[in-house]
Design a protein around this motif. Structure first.
Motif, PDB file in Angstrom:
ATOM      1  N   ALA A  63      -6.173  -1.494  -1.573  1.00 57.94           N
ATOM      2  CA  ALA A  63      -6.765  -1.213  -0.267  1.00 57.94           C
ATOM      3  C   ALA A  63      -8.173  -0.650  -0.427  1.00 57.94           C
ATOM      4  CB  ALA A  63      -5.888  -0.241   0.507  1.00 57.94           C
ATOM      5  N   GLU A  88       3.298   4.503   3.840  1.00 60.35           N
ATOM      6  CA  GLU A  88       2.231   3.507   3.974  1.00 60.35           C
ATOM      7  C   GLU A  88       2.725   2.072   3.862  1.00 60.35           C
ATOM      8  OE1 GLU A  88      -1.727   4.596   2.416  1.00 60.35           O
ATOM      9  OE2 GLU A  88      -0.638   6.011   1.144  1.00 60.35           O
ATOM     10  N   GLY A 101      -1.106  -0.420  -4.829  1.00 60.07           N
ATOM     11  CA  GLY A 101      -1.457  -0.853  -3.483  1.00 60.07           C
ATOM     12  C   GLY A 101      -2.594  -0.039  -2.894  1.00 60.07           C
ATOM     13  N   SER A 102      -2.629   1.260  -3.205  1.00 59.18           N
ATOM     14  CA  SER A 102      -3.721   2.097  -2.723  1.00 59.18           C
ATOM     15  C   SER A 102      -5.052   1.675  -3.345  1.00 59.18           C
ATOM     16  CB  SER A 102      -3.433   3.569  -3.037  1.00 59.18           C
ATOM     17  OG  SER A 102      -2.306   4.021  -2.308  1.00 59.18           O
ATOM     18  N   LEU A 130      -1.897  -8.454  -0.501  1.00 53.83           N
ATOM     19  CA  LEU A 130      -2.758  -7.318  -0.828  1.00 53.83           C
ATOM     20  C   LEU A 130      -2.979  -7.260  -2.330  1.00 53.83           C
ATOM     21  CD1 LEU A 130      -4.193  -4.649   0.088  1.00 53.83           C
ATOM     22  CD2 LEU A 130      -1.997  -3.500  -0.336  1.00 53.83           C
ATOM     23  N   GLU A 179       0.865  -1.180   0.000  1.00 53.98           N
ATOM     24  CA  GLU A 179       0.000   0.000   0.000  1.00 53.98           C
ATOM     25  C   GLU A 179       0.906   1.235   0.000  1.00 53.98           C
ATOM     26  OE1 GLU A 179      -3.736   1.769   2.648  1.00 53.98           O
ATOM     27  OE2 GLU A 179      -2.954  -0.238   3.032  1.00 53.98           O
ATOM     28  N   ARG A 237       0.588  -6.201   7.897  1.00 50.76           N
ATOM     29  CA  ARG A 237      -0.436  -7.113   7.383  1.00 50.76           C
ATOM     30  C   ARG A 237       0.152  -8.500   7.141  1.00 50.76           C
ATOM     31  NH1 ARG A 237      -4.779  -6.460   3.311  1.00 50.76           N
ATOM     32  NH2 ARG A 237      -4.971  -8.393   2.139  1.00 50.76           N
ATOM     33  N   LYS A 251       2.202  -0.456   6.732  1.00 51.21           N
ATOM     34  CA  LYS A 251       0.895  -1.104   6.924  1.00 51.21           C
ATOM     35  C   LYS A 251       0.869  -2.480   6.270  1.00 51.21           C
ATOM     36  CE  LYS A 251      -1.479   2.476   5.310  1.00 51.21           C
ATOM     37  NZ  LYS A 251      -2.667   3.258   4.892  1.00 51.21           N
ATOM     38  N   THR A 252       1.465  -2.589   5.090  1.00 44.13           N
ATOM     39  CA  THR A 252       1.472  -3.876   4.404  1.00 44.13           C
ATOM     40  C   THR A 252       2.437  -4.842   5.074  1.00 44.13           C
ATOM     41  OG1 THR A 252       0.974  -2.701   2.354  1.00 44.13           O
ATOM     42  CG2 THR A 252       1.648  -4.991   2.153  1.00 44.13           C
ATOM     43  N   HIS A 305      -1.769   9.115  -2.025  1.00 43.11           N
ATOM     44  CA  HIS A 305      -0.992   7.898  -1.828  1.00 43.11           C
ATOM     45  C   HIS A 305       0.370   8.363  -1.339  1.00 43.11           C
ATOM     46  CE1 HIS A 305       1.567   8.242  -5.495  1.00 43.11           C
ATOM     47  NE2 HIS A 305       0.546   8.964  -5.912  1.00 43.11           N
ATOM     48  N   ARG A 336      -9.739   7.843  -3.173  1.00 45.45           N
ATOM     49  CA  ARG A 336      -8.688   7.949  -2.158  1.00 45.45           C
ATOM     50  C   ARG A 336      -7.758   9.025  -2.675  1.00 45.45           C
ATOM     51  NH1 ARG A 336      -3.824   5.545  -0.122  1.00 45.45           N
ATOM     52  NH2 ARG A 336      -4.028   4.804   2.027  1.00 45.45           N
TER      53      ARG A 336
END
Length: 402
Positions: free
Chosen positions: A127, A278, A123-124, A293, A118, A285, A281-282, A273, A270
């Protein structure tokens, strides 16, 4: 009191994304530790790196001291070697390298856990897709917002903007000539089973996102499956991503009350980015067992072909594909263009035949040099498109796909 054991994160690459990511983890992720950072440069030349003591030139050392690898070198060939070595050791890999994903990622995705992070647009979008599906939306269009497009920018302009933005001239060029957005949208399309409406995408000039979204929604429904595309905004901010979706008719009154309009197409956006900020976050995850993702899938239907920017003669060398001044990338359907040369394969490649501006490059046009990336591309083509016994490459490469 029990001590929390930090997970070791290895990083491949020492550019802007790597530096920002390393700083982020050091300051805001107490459960993670940057263990090693792989670089091809001389270690003593990187004294300004945020964590110079972690630098190494050894892939084996990187892998040995990591529980997860973040690949952000921006290099298809080097990144492929790093990921294959990580998978041999059973490590998961998070990439900020859509260029690699679209070139060798489908083969790699069958060997281990590989996911795009992400933060970059693919990736954005992934998500946003997850959020949308959990709310009952059915995505029809996976959209990217691009600020500027010039298919054949000058070297002087790219040098100016490279210096002003603090990124490499190669990155600046791939963003400007459209190659980057084509790559990103192809990865999204392959990952979510979407297609393209035409080679190179629509790329609508847009003064109103809702109107452009309606046009793209109609195109997707005519195609009978979701599509990937992008808009070039004017009069509203660029830089984010969006989905065009449908929802259950019974929800229409509520969605209009929620300010999404009367339908039938609903736009979810969104508007930012934040790249390296970010990626963590992945990483979290994956370490928590959340899985992939987004990746290029093991059965892609789309690719990014190399298109000549200028007239070229036999014997000329294409120094680099992505971010160079000889070619740009264009999204294609693999079944329609089985002989196209993926732009990520091109580096120091000699032409065998003359090319005209706008011409798609095929394998018959170039002298193919043996490489691991070529091996993977040929394997992918055998399993995805069709066997190609007539492909004229070196004996080494033919042997590699047997």
């Amino acid at each position: 009191m029990a001590t929390t054991i930090q997970k070791r994160v290895g990083v491949s690459g020492t550019g802007m994304i790597s530096r920002c990511f390393v700083r982020l983890i050091m300051q805001h992720y107490p459960e993670l530790r940057i263990s090693r950072v792989l670089t091809r440069r001389k270690v003593d030349a990187l004294s300004d790196f945020p964590l110079p003591g972690a630098l190494t030139n050894s892939i084996d050392e990187l892998v040995e001291h990591s529980d997860l690898i973040v690949e952000c070198s921006g290099d298809v060939f080097f990144g492929t070697s790093v990921i294959e070595r990580a998978f041999e050791a059973g490590l998961p890999v998070v990439t900020v390298n859509a260029e690699l994903q679209v070139t060798t990622g489908s083969c790699l995705a069958g060997k281990g856990l590989l996911t795009e992070a992400e933060g970059d647009q693919p990736g954005s979008l992934a998500a946003l897709h997850e959020d949308a599906v959990q709310m009952g939306f059915k995505p029809l269009v996976y959209g990217n917002m691009k600020g500027y497009l010039d298919h054949n920018p000058t070297r002087e302009d790219m040098a100016y903007w490279s210096k002003r933005q603090g990124i490499s001239i190669e990155q600046t060029t791939s963003f400007t000539d459209g190659t980057k957005v084509q790559i990103e949208q192809v990865v999204v399309g392959n990952g979510f089973g979407a297609t393209i409406s035409r080679p190179g995408l629509e790329g609508l000039a847009s003064t109103d996102l809702n109107r452009s979204a309606n046009v793209l929604g109609l195109i997707a429904e005519a195609a009978g499956q979701p599509i990937v595309d992008y808009v070039i905004p004017s009069g509203y901010p660029a830089g984010g991503v969006f989905l065009v979706c449908r929802h259950d008719e019974v929800q229409a009154p509520a969605l209009e009350y929620f300010k999404l309009g009367p339908g039938p197409y609903y736009v979810l956006t969104r508007p930012f980015h934040l790249c390296s900020l970010e990626v963590g976050k992945t990483v979290r995850r994956v370490l928590a067992g959340g899985g992939v993702l987004l990746n290029n899938s093991t059965r892609p239907t789309l690719g990014v072909a190399a298109i000549a920017k200028r007239a070229m003669k036999p014997g000329e060398t294409i120094v680099r594909g992505i971010g160079g001044f000889d070619v740009r990338g264009e999204a294609v359907r693999l079944v329609e263009e089985p002989d196209h040369v993926p732009i990520g394969l091109l580096r120091h490649t000699v032409l065998k035949r003359a090319l005209e501006p706008g011409q798609m490059i095929t394998f018959d046009d170039i002298e193919v040099q043996p490489s691991r990336v070529l091996d993977i591309i040929l394997r992918q083509r055998q399993s995805i498109i069709r066997p190609r016994p007539a492909l004229r490459v070196s004996g080494y490469a033919r042997a590699a796909v047997r």
